[in-house]
Motif scaffolding. Structure first.
Motif, PDB file in Angstrom:
ATOM      1  N   GLY A 177       8.086  51.162  71.376  1.00  0.00           N
ATOM      2  CA  GLY A 177       8.229  52.241  70.398  1.00  0.00           C
ATOM      3  C   GLY A 177       9.683  52.604  70.171  1.00  0.00           C
ATOM      4  O   GLY A 177      10.548  52.422  71.030  1.00  0.00           O
ATOM      5  N   SER A 178       9.931  53.157  68.979  1.00  0.00           N
ATOM      6  CA  SER A 178      11.306  53.464  68.568  1.00  0.00           C
ATOM      7  C   SER A 178      11.744  54.831  69.082  1.00  0.00           C
ATOM      8  O   SER A 178      10.941  55.624  69.558  1.00  0.00           O
ATOM      9  CB  SER A 178      11.391  53.451  67.041  1.00  0.00           C
ATOM     10  N   LEU A 179      13.036  55.080  68.912  1.00  0.00           N
ATOM     11  CA  LEU A 179      13.627  56.359  69.321  1.00  0.00           C
ATOM     12  C   LEU A 179      13.683  57.306  68.124  1.00  0.00           C
ATOM     13  O   LEU A 179      14.097  56.908  67.030  1.00  0.00           O
ATOM     14  CB  LEU A 179      15.046  56.101  69.847  1.00  0.00           C
TER      15      LEU A 179
ATOM     16  N   ILE B 131      19.156  65.693  70.905  1.00  0.00           N
ATOM     17  CA  ILE B 131      18.945  64.409  71.609  1.00  0.00           C
ATOM     18  C   ILE B 131      20.203  63.550  71.488  1.00  0.00           C
ATOM     19  O   ILE B 131      20.636  62.920  72.462  1.00  0.00           O
ATOM     20  CB  ILE B 131      17.688  63.684  71.058  1.00  0.00           C
ATOM     21  N   LEU B 132      20.827  63.544  70.315  1.00  0.00           N
ATOM     22  CA  LEU B 132      22.080  62.767  70.148  1.00  0.00           C
ATOM     23  C   LEU B 132      23.132  63.269  71.140  1.00  0.00           C
ATOM     24  O   LEU B 132      23.801  62.474  71.811  1.00  0.00           O
ATOM     25  CB  LEU B 132      22.600  62.902  68.713  1.00  0.00           C
ATOM     26  N   ASP B 133      23.259  64.596  71.266  1.00  0.00           N
ATOM     27  CA  ASP B 133      24.249  65.172  72.195  1.00  0.00           C
ATOM     28  C   ASP B 133      23.933  64.793  73.630  1.00  0.00           C
ATOM     29  O   ASP B 133      24.817  64.395  74.393  1.00  0.00           O
ATOM     30  CB  ASP B 133      24.262  66.709  72.091  1.00  0.00           C
ATOM     31  N   ARG B 134      22.656  64.919  74.002  1.00  0.00           N
ATOM     32  CA  ARG B 134      22.288  64.671  75.403  1.00  0.00           C
ATOM     33  C   ARG B 134      22.449  63.197  75.757  1.00  0.00           C
ATOM     34  O   ARG B 134      22.901  62.859  76.852  1.00  0.00           O
ATOM     35  CB  ARG B 134      20.851  65.138  75.665  1.00  0.00           C
TER      36      ARG B 134
ATOM     37  N   LEU C 234      23.968  54.929  68.029  1.00  0.00           N
ATOM     38  CA  LEU C 234      22.766  55.620  67.536  1.00  0.00           C
ATOM     39  C   LEU C 234      22.950  56.008  66.080  1.00  0.00           C
ATOM     40  O   LEU C 234      22.062  55.793  65.246  1.00  0.00           O
ATOM     41  CB  LEU C 234      22.479  56.855  68.390  1.00  0.00           C
ATOM     42  N   GLU C 235      24.123  56.577  65.765  1.00  0.00           N
ATOM     43  CA  GLU C 235      24.336  57.080  64.402  1.00  0.00           C
ATOM     44  C   GLU C 235      24.325  55.946  63.379  1.00  0.00           C
ATOM     45  O   GLU C 235      23.915  56.143  62.236  1.00  0.00           O
ATOM     46  CB  GLU C 235      25.630  57.884  64.342  1.00  0.00           C
ATOM     47  N   ALA C 236      24.732  54.766  63.808  1.00  0.00           N
ATOM     48  CA  ALA C 236      24.729  53.630  62.877  1.00  0.00           C
ATOM     49  C   ALA C 236      23.308  53.274  62.439  1.00  0.00           C
ATOM     50  O   ALA C 236      23.109  52.605  61.425  1.00  0.00           O
ATOM     51  CB  ALA C 236      25.385  52.423  63.549  1.00  0.00           C
ATOM     52  N   ARG C 237      22.328  53.713  63.207  1.00  0.00           N
ATOM     53  CA  ARG C 237      20.925  53.366  62.904  1.00  0.00           C
ATOM     54  C   ARG C 237      20.157  54.510  62.252  1.00  0.00           C
ATOM     55  O   ARG C 237      18.958  54.391  62.014  1.00  0.00           O
ATOM     56  CB  ARG C 237      20.207  52.952  64.208  1.00  0.00           C
ATOM     57  N   LEU C 238      20.838  55.612  62.005  1.00  0.00           N
ATOM     58  CA  LEU C 238      20.159  56.754  61.389  1.00  0.00           C
ATOM     59  C   LEU C 238      19.928  56.518  59.897  1.00  0.00           C
ATOM     60  O   LEU C 238      20.883  56.288  59.163  1.00  0.00           O
ATOM     61  CB  LEU C 238      21.032  58.006  61.524  1.00  0.00           C
ATOM     62  N   PRO C 239      18.692  56.614  59.404  1.00  0.00           N
ATOM     63  CA  PRO C 239      18.487  56.506  57.956  1.00  0.00           C
ATOM     64  C   PRO C 239      19.029  57.736  57.224  1.00  0.00           C
ATOM     65  O   PRO C 239      19.355  57.684  56.050  1.00  0.00           O
ATOM     66  CB  PRO C 239      16.968  56.408  57.811  1.00  0.00           C
ATOM     67  N   ARG C 240      19.078  58.871  57.925  1.00  0.00           N
ATOM     68  CA  ARG C 240      19.681  60.103  57.398  1.00  0.00           C
ATOM     69  C   ARG C 240      19.988  60.998  58.589  1.00  0.00           C
ATOM     70  O   ARG C 240      19.464  60.796  59.690  1.00  0.00           O
ATOM     71  CB  ARG C 240      18.737  60.827  56.440  1.00  0.00           C
ATOM     72  N   LYS C 241      20.834  61.997  58.369  1.00  0.00           N
ATOM     73  CA  LYS C 241      21.171  62.917  59.460  1.00  0.00           C
ATOM     74  C   LYS C 241      20.041  63.908  59.677  1.00  0.00           C
ATOM     75  O   LYS C 241      19.451  64.377  58.691  1.00  0.00           O
ATOM     76  CB  LYS C 241      22.439  63.705  59.112  1.00  0.00           C
ATOM     77  N   PRO C 242      19.708  64.274  60.925  1.00  0.00           N
ATOM     78  CA  PRO C 242      18.722  65.340  61.123  1.00  0.00           C
ATOM     79  C   PRO C 242      19.230  66.626  60.488  1.00  0.00           C
ATOM     80  O   PRO C 242      20.402  66.964  60.612  1.00  0.00           O
ATOM     81  CB  PRO C 242      18.628  65.475  62.647  1.00  0.00           C
ATOM     82  N   ARG C 243      18.317  67.339  59.787  1.00  0.00           N
ATOM     83  CA  ARG C 243      18.757  68.512  59.014  1.00  0.00           C
ATOM     84  C   ARG C 243      18.784  69.793  59.826  1.00  0.00           C
ATOM     85  O   ARG C 243      19.445  70.751  59.455  1.00  0.00           O
ATOM     86  CB  ARG C 243      17.808  68.721  57.823  1.00  0.00           C
ATOM     87  N   SER C 244      18.009  69.834  60.906  1.00  0.00           N
ATOM     88  CA  SER C 244      17.973  71.072  61.688  1.00  0.00           C
ATOM     89  C   SER C 244      17.698  70.702  63.139  1.00  0.00           C
ATOM     90  O   SER C 244      17.455  69.546  63.468  1.00  0.00           O
ATOM     91  CB  SER C 244      16.858  71.983  61.174  1.00  0.00           C
ATOM     92  N   ARG C 245      17.690  71.714  63.983  1.00  0.00           N
ATOM     93  CA  ARG C 245      17.503  71.496  65.417  1.00  0.00           C
ATOM     94  C   ARG C 245      16.182  70.768  65.717  1.00  0.00           C
ATOM     95  O   ARG C 245      16.100  69.950  66.616  1.00  0.00           O
ATOM     96  CB  ARG C 245      17.513  72.878  66.088  1.00  0.00           C
TER      97      ARG C 245
ATOM     98  N   VAL D  98      14.359  62.431  63.506  1.00  0.00           N
ATOM     99  CA  VAL D  98      14.556  61.284  62.622  1.00  0.00           C
ATOM    100  C   VAL D  98      14.412  59.998  63.451  1.00  0.00           C
ATOM    101  O   VAL D  98      15.045  59.859  64.505  1.00  0.00           O
ATOM    102  CB  VAL D  98      15.958  61.323  61.966  1.00  0.00           C
ATOM    103  N   THR D  99      13.565  59.088  62.979  1.00  0.00           N
ATOM    104  CA  THR D  99      13.364  57.820  63.694  1.00  0.00           C
ATOM    105  C   THR D  99      14.471  56.847  63.321  1.00  0.00           C
ATOM    106  O   THR D  99      14.768  56.644  62.140  1.00  0.00           O
ATOM    107  CB  THR D  99      11.987  57.210  63.325  1.00  0.00           C
ATOM    108  N   LEU D 100      15.104  56.252  64.332  1.00  0.00           N
ATOM    109  CA  LEU D 100      16.182  55.295  64.063  1.00  0.00           C
ATOM    110  C   LEU D 100      15.619  54.006  63.463  1.00  0.00           C
ATOM    111  O   LEU D 100      14.472  53.634  63.719  1.00  0.00           O
ATOM    112  CB  LEU D 100      16.921  54.939  65.360  1.00  0.00           C
ATOM    113  N   ARG D 101      16.461  53.314  62.672  1.00  0.00           N
ATOM    114  CA  ARG D 101      16.077  51.969  62.180  1.00  0.00           C
ATOM    115  C   ARG D 101      16.265  51.002  63.346  1.00  0.00           C
ATOM    116  O   ARG D 101      17.394  50.821  63.813  1.00  0.00           O
ATOM    117  CB  ARG D 101      17.006  51.557  61.031  1.00  0.00           C
TER     118      ARG D 101
END
Ligand code: SF4
Length: 384
Positions: A228-230, A236-239, A250-261, A265-268
């Motif tokens: 399963g994906s992350l 979670i990014l900070d931790r 991790l950020e390179a795989r983000l389809p978009r930035k999480p908008r709130s706490r 967002v599931t990574l590609r």
């Protein structure tokens, strides 16, 4: 003659009546107010909360962002109250809806093990829901015996995302990953159906350790796995960054930035997943496309309710249109047209009952794909 689908509607009502008599009116009212009486099942099934909070402290977990505490407490309903809440939940079908334990807490923490086993046993005894539990706890001989008594064919997913120092960093208060694997192999030899649950795959960690993970698991006696994906939130990014996972990876795989706490967002990750899958196959593992697929296999039941299917042995029974119509009428609704062509049931012109309830109920009851158009809807009919 009453068909099997309408009989499921009646069976559900009978279970609810019997449970209400068993627990009494006051407890029944409390259970009806609980979210287990209202929530819609997710793809993996109806998620059941055995506790509130978790002490394992896994850094990739989203429950911290949802406001759950770090000190677990058993969920307040009794086993029969929980079974009643599920029996009156309009989406739940006895004998059919899959039950999933372990989505927002570890079920087998010292504080919640008894409650988890009480729920698994009560849900099986009253509703016969095929159950699955995901865990990072040690499957000791005692726990294995109690689980098998509670639900003989339960599907167990043993979560492993890393070994050694990485496991200690990512899951600081969970039992050591190597010991989890060793005892899971022992549990398989005792007759429990256990798959390795490699979720979430942490890019740059799990994929690098995949060879070691699957080699160890195979030596221990495991041979089935679910990957399963992350999913990440800003927390979670900070931790993950704080324990040494490069943020840029991790950020390179983000389809978009999480908008709130709380925004997850599931990574590609299809490339990473494919690499891990190929390592797993090389070690002789049978891979399941999703958690529920292992549940169906473990219970020896077929399902083709989504495009991953068919899962489990064979194919689900295909009902006649008249049987579908009769079930909708037993639910208090009416339909203009029913078309059935494996693996899809299309209902048009539904009235008198919530179309989402009908879709979810019939999809669980038949384990086929179901689409529902309401009376008056201008949507063009989708042919099977
Ligand atoms: S077809 Fe397979 S993956 Fe899809 S819902 Fe059924 S068991 Fe799950």
């Amino acid at each position: 003659m009453t068909g099997e689908l309408a009989r499921l509607v009646e069976w559900k009502r009978r279970i609810a009546r019997e449970l209400e008599e068993t627990i009494g009116r006051e407890a029944a009212e409390r259970a009806r107010r609980d979210h287990h009486a209202r929530r819609r099942p997710r793809h993996c099934g109806m998620t059941i909360h055995t506790g509130i909070g978790c002490s394992y402290g896994c850094v990739y977990c989203y429950i911290w962002d949802m406001g759950f505490p770090g000190k677990p407490e058993p969920y307040p309903l009794t086993g029969e109250e929980l079974a009643y809440a599920l029996a009156v939940n309009p989406y739940v079908v006895p004998g059919k809806t899959m039950a999933a334990y372990g989505s927002v807490t570890e079920p087998f923490q010292p504080e919640t093990t008894s409650k988890a086993l009480e729920y698994i046993e009560a849900v099986w005894r009253w509703l016969r829901l095929p159950s699955q539990v995901s865990t990072k706890s040690l499957l000791t001989g005692d726990l294995v015996e109690r689980l098998r008594r509670a639900e003989p064919r339960i599907s167990v997913l043993l979560t492993i995302v890393a070994l050694g120092e990485w496991a200690r960093r990512l899951e600081p208060r969970a039992p050591p990953a190597e010991e989890r694997i060793e005892l899971a192999g022992e549990a398989v030899r005792r007759g429990l159906r256990v798959a390795l649950f490699v979720r979430p795959i942490i890019p740059g960690v799990t994929d690098r350790q995949a060879d070691e993970i699957f080699a160890l698991a195979r030596r221990s006696g495991l041979s089935e796995a679910v990957l399963g994906s992350l999913r990440v939130t800003p927390g979670i990014l900070d931790r993950l960054e704080a324990v040494g996972v490069p943020r840029s990876l991790l950020e390179a795989r983000l389809p978009r930035k999480p908008r709130s706490r709380r925004d997850q967002v599931t990574l590609r990750m299809s490339d990473v997943k494919a690499r891990v899958a190929s390592v797993a196959r090389r070690h002789g593992f049978l891979l399941y496309p999703s958690a529920c697929s292992h549940n169906m296999e473990s219970h020896g039941e077929p399902c083709h309710a989504c495009n991953y299917g068919p899962c489990g042995p064979g194919r689900p029974r295909v009902p006649q249109p008249g049987e579908v119509r009769e079930a909708v009428e037993a639910m208090g609704g009416r339909v203009r047209e029913v078309v059935v062509e494996y693996p899809r049931i299309v209902i048009e012109g539904l009235s008198g009952v919530d179309p989402v309830v009908v879709r979810e109920f019939l999809s669980a009851a038949t384990r086929l794909m179901v689409s529902v158009g309401s009376a008056g809807s201008s949507r063009r009919r989708r042919r099977p």
